[in-house]
Write a protein that holds these residues in place. Structure first.
Motif, PDB file in Angstrom:
ATOM      1  N   ARG A 182       0.828  -1.147  -0.163  1.00 47.56           N
ATOM      2  CA  ARG A 182      -0.012  -0.207  -0.111  1.00 47.56           C
ATOM      3  C   ARG A 182       0.866   1.107   0.079  1.00 47.56           C
ATOM      4  NH1 ARG A 182      -4.608  -1.972  -2.203  1.00 47.56           N
ATOM      5  NH2 ARG A 182      -5.649  -3.478  -0.669  1.00 47.56           N
ATOM      6  N   LEU A 196      -6.281  -3.013   4.503  1.00 50.33           N
ATOM      7  CA  LEU A 196      -6.421  -1.382   4.283  1.00 50.33           C
ATOM      8  C   LEU A 196      -7.796  -1.135   4.893  1.00 50.33           C
ATOM      9  CD1 LEU A 196      -5.755   1.329   3.027  1.00 50.33           C
ATOM     10  CD2 LEU A 196      -7.075   0.324   0.982  1.00 50.33           C
ATOM     11  N   ASN A 208      -6.697   1.688   7.230  1.00 47.66           N
ATOM     12  CA  ASN A 208      -5.271   2.194   6.860  1.00 47.66           C
ATOM     13  C   ASN A 208      -4.577   2.219   8.085  1.00 47.66           C
ATOM     14  OD1 ASN A 208      -3.447   2.917   4.869  1.00 47.66           O
ATOM     15  ND2 ASN A 208      -3.867   5.021   5.082  1.00 47.66           N
TER      16      ASN A 208
END
Length: 403
Positions: free
Chosen positions: A229, A351, A356
């Protein structure tokens, strides 16, 4: 107990019979097999022993010749295999050709031609939008309800379940940092997906319509689209995912034929925007699949995403992928995109599950925001089968190694 006498409710019974490629650990010679319970039947040897005209397709080291043979042959081969494993008079012939799964090595079941990945879950897209665009009036981008968003991945890094995944390195840049740095990803994630395997090719310049889905797609499997990510956040503007995705994609060793999933077909969610004719499936047969997926980290289930909630179906994805005239090749693989449902425990990637990194997961071996070295991620799934049975999908698993 005979390997033919399966426990009641076994999800890998004769109603399933997924295909794979295996080798005996002392030989190394690869051949096609079908799973029956916790055994694998040497399909090629069985076909030779029983005089099947399809023996040539089943004695290959890859599924590609069978994939290329087309739907009529797929149905004939499946019918023969079902008959063989359910006929008591054939047990003596077939028993020596059944091998415990613990005694074989499983390999990537087909040679991947091209790989495409989509973004088909509205719940995932809205969650990702809320994370990265928290001030947006609508967390979906304007095109999302009009076409299946996708990107081309790297076919050469598709690996079979059980393959270790080396943590990737690349550029990453914190929002407040003056310049990017290079190093191993600190935000390594997974994406619980379903992969669809193309059998029959198509001619360049001729789009495949929605009605052509079952003529071209042989079957499906679980797929883990590993994602870095932090690398993705820095590189994806303006052209989308690249190094953050191309380092590895894991697939199951078993490909479940579409015929085994007829009882699991369902209608997709209600369409909220009018669709262009080539994507309009409102008058066709149900094209969604009721697959119940589980995501485990180090043996602890962290999510149970429902595939039935996917907004865009595999038939629509295939139609969109070819509407510009792009051709299909035998062995093409396309992923559904992250499977996520409306509830928090149905989110298909870290995520979303940790928002996150804001909300760490509590695991028996400690907290997680993203994956740590040594973590093992396992996807498993089942679908409703005929007469109340369950159809098991082969699991896909991978361990993270330090980069």
């Amino acid at each position: 107990m005979s390997p033919f006498d399966l426990p009641e409710g076994d999800p890998f019974g004769p109603h399933n019979l997924p295909y794979g490629v295996f080798s005996l650990r002392d030989s190394g010679q690869r051949t096609v097999g079908v799973r029956l319970g916790d055994h694998v039947l040497d399909a090629g040897a069985a076909a030779r022993a029983l005089g099947s005209p399809h023996a040539g397709l089943l004695t290959r080291p890859t599924l590609n010749p069978l994939l290329a043979a087309g739907r009529t042959t797929w149905s004939e081969v499946r019918g023969s295999l079902t008959e063989w494993v359910t006929d008591p008079s054939l047990r003596e012939t077939l028993a020596p050709l059944l091998h415990p799964l613990s005694s074989v090595a499983l390999h990537l079941p087909f040679e991947v031609a091209d790989y495409v990945d989509f973004y088909a879950s509205e719940h995932h897209a809205r969650n990702a939008g809320a994370i990265f665009r928290p001030d947006a009036a609508d967390t979906l981008l304007p095109n999302w309800k009009h076409l299946p968003i996708g990107y081309h991945g790297r076919a050469g890094t598709v690996v079979v379940s059980g393959t270790d995944i080396v943590r990737p390195s690349g550029q990453r840049k914190a929002p407040t940092a003056p310049a990017p740095v290079f190093g191993p990803s600190a935000r390594l994630d997974i994406e619980a997906e379903v992969g669809f395997v193309v059998g029959t090719p198509s001619q360049q310049g001729r789009p495949v319509p929605l009605s052509g889905f079952r003529e071209h797609v042989f079957g499906l499997c679980l797929l883990n689209d590993w994602s870095a990510r932090d690398i993705q956040a820095w590189e994806y503007v303006p052209l989308g995912p690249f190094l953050a995705k191309s380092f590895a994609t894991s697939v199951s060793a078993w490909i479940t034929p579409l015929e085994a999933l007829d009882a699991a077909r369902v209608s997709p969610p209600e369409r909220t925007h009018p669709l262009l004719p080539y994507l309009d499936d409102t008058s066709g047969e149900p094209a969604g699949y009721d697959l119940r997926i589980s995501v485990a980290v180090n043996g602890h289930v962290v999510s149970e995403p429902p595939f039935s909630t996917m907004y865009w179906t595999a038939a629509q994805q295939l139609a969109h992928m070819t509407v510009n005239g792009a051709s299909l090749r035998t062995g093409d693989l396309y992923g559904s995109g992250t499977v996520s449902g409306p509830a928090e425990h149905q989110r298909g990637c870290l995520l979303e599950l940790t928002w996150n990194g804001r909300d760490p997961l509590e695991l028996p071996d400690g907290k997680r925001t993203y994956l740590e070295d040594g973590d093992v991620v396992t996807l498993s799934a089942w679908a409703p089968g005929p007469d109340g049975s369950r159809v098991g999908l082969g699991e896909v698993s991978g361990r993270v190694l330090a980069g």
